[in-house]
Design a protein around this motif. Structure first.
Motif: not given
Length: 447
Positions: A305, A332, A336, A338
């Motif tokens: 994240k 974001k 999603d 990484k």
């Protein structure tokens, strides 16, 4: 040589052809003040953004709005690239040679002079050294050898070279204070430097007016001084913003200290901290990578994240607005994805995802976002040419500029550098903004 003689005319410098080839993986990204550089698999280096000072290494002073291959280092097996504010360095492990190019004032290129370089040249004083890391600040650089020794060069008006003086150094010099200490990595800010040793100790030196050295005061230091405020925590990573510092401990905790007028420390306020202060907002996360911009900060967690905070006038935090954030906000990405690598420029940010896509956001006025335009963006946008999921596949511009030696060097006497002075740092305009912050991104004036 006059300035205009060191530049190609627009008709020749803009000549380039698009080249397609095998899809190459992004190995390293690095962002400068207004330019970006990446190292791709297959020993391909691309640069884009502001080229006014030669920092793109493409042989001219032109901006590039799309990734352009830097062919001058082809075949040298480069393993790292690092951007300073307006200069760039690279290192070849097989050649045991470091290279630099761009703005040369104060000797930041390490070649024994202050000339600008528009194409990569070897730093002779570092030849034959096994280097594991190079760090570049605004006007100074440092190199850490495999043996843990540190060399520094460039501007030194506040002691940021760690040599015990305030005299600039035109060539790399060994920092004697680390004689019996093995250094793991270093980080360079505007006028300060930080280091982490193999034993997990944190050091700071240089300009300390905002507590950015972590030593509990606002004094400058001309030699490395151990930061003793963090007890029981071994540090493993350190990064510098313009005038703030970020570090990560072996437990994955993140600490910040220094200037926080724009919330760049992330503690929920705009207060400076003179010693490392744990970032409670991310205490549930294990931090694996950090990067500091001019006045913003990015942190990547071990599970991929990305969080950002601080100055956000141009959207460089990447969260969809242009409001400064004094606490971490998650950035974001499509699907999603990484994050595996990040780099903060002065006003823009780069990130690589596990899907081998490269994203950029923030200030775009010189093309430093790599999207073929000069538009600012406040959310991540994929750089098509350098991404696996790019709709057009990899499509990299190939520079065709003549980089013959007589067009490589430009004497500093032919160019005039505009550098903010120390006294302007605390002056405020009617709108509460620092007066020394340029309204535009122009920082170099030609005679």
């Amino acid at each position: 040589m006059k300035a205009e003689e060191g530049q190609m005319d627009s008709s020749s410098s803009s000549e380039s052809e698009a080249v397609s080839g095998p899809v190459r993986r992004v190995i390293i990204v690095s962002a400068g003040a207004s330019h970006s550089v990446v190292l791709l698999s297959g020993n391909v280096i691309c640069s884009w953004g502001r080229g006014e000072d030669g920092q793109l290494g493409l042989g001219d002073a032109e901006d590039r709005y799309s990734p352009t291959q830097l062919s001058a280092l082809d075949g040298l097996e480069i393993v790292s690239v690092t951007c300073g504010a307006d200069h760039t360095t690279a290192y070849s492990q097989s050649q045991m040679q470091a290279y630099s190019w761009g703005w040369g004032d104060f000797g930041r290129l390490g070649h024994g002079n202050s000339s600008d370089l528009f194409s990569p040249q070897p730093i002779k004083a570092l030849g034959g050294l096994r280097i594991k890391q190079i760090a570049c600040g605004d006007s100074h650089c440092l190199a850490v050898t495999m043996e843990g020794e540190v060399r520094s060069w460039g501007r030194n008006q506040n002691g940021q070279l760690g040599l015990g003086t305030t005299e600039d150094s035109l060539v790399p010099q060994k920092i004697g204070a680390f004689q019996d200490i093995s250094v793991k990595m270093v980080a360079a800010g505007a006028e300060h430097t930080a280091a982490v040793t193999e034993d997990g100790e944190l050091y700071g030196w240089g300009w300390g007016r905002y507590g950015n050295l972590g030593l509990g005061d606002r004094n400058d230091r001309s030699v490395p001084v151990k930061v003793s405020a963090v007890q029981g925590e071994k540090m493993v990573v350190v990064a510098c913003g313009w005038r703030h510092t970020i570090s990560v401990s072996s437990s994955g905790s993140l600490y910040t200290y220094g200037w926080s007028k724009y919330g760049q420390l992330g503690h929920g306020d705009f207060e400076d901290h003179l010693i490392p202060h744990k970032l409670q907002a991310l205490c549930e996360n294990s931090i694996s990578q950090i990067s500091g911009g001019w006045r913003h900060t990015m942190a990547r967690t071990s599970d991929g994240k990305l969080y950002g905070w601080g100055w956000n006038k141009f959207g460089q935090v990447g969260v969809g607005d242009n409001i400064d954030h004094c606490s971490p906000v998650q950035v974001k990405f499509p699907l999603d994805q990484k994050i595996v690598d990040i780099s903060c420029g002065w006003r823009h940010t780069l990130a690589v995802t596990e899907r081998q896509n490269l994203f950029s956001w923030g200030r775009g006025t010189n093309g430093q976002l790599g999207h073929g335009d000069s538009i600012d963006r406040n959310v991540p946008k994929i750089i098509e040419a350098l991404s696996m999921d790019g709709s057009s596949g990899q499509h990299i511009e190939a520079s065709k500029v003549d980089i013959s030696p007589d067009k490589t060097w430009v004497s500093p006497t032919e160019r005039y550098a505009v550098v903010p002075n120390e006294n302007s740092a605390t002056l405020l305009g009617a709108d509460g903004n620092d007066l020394y912050v340029p309204v535009s991104d122009v920082k170099r004036m030609r005679i």
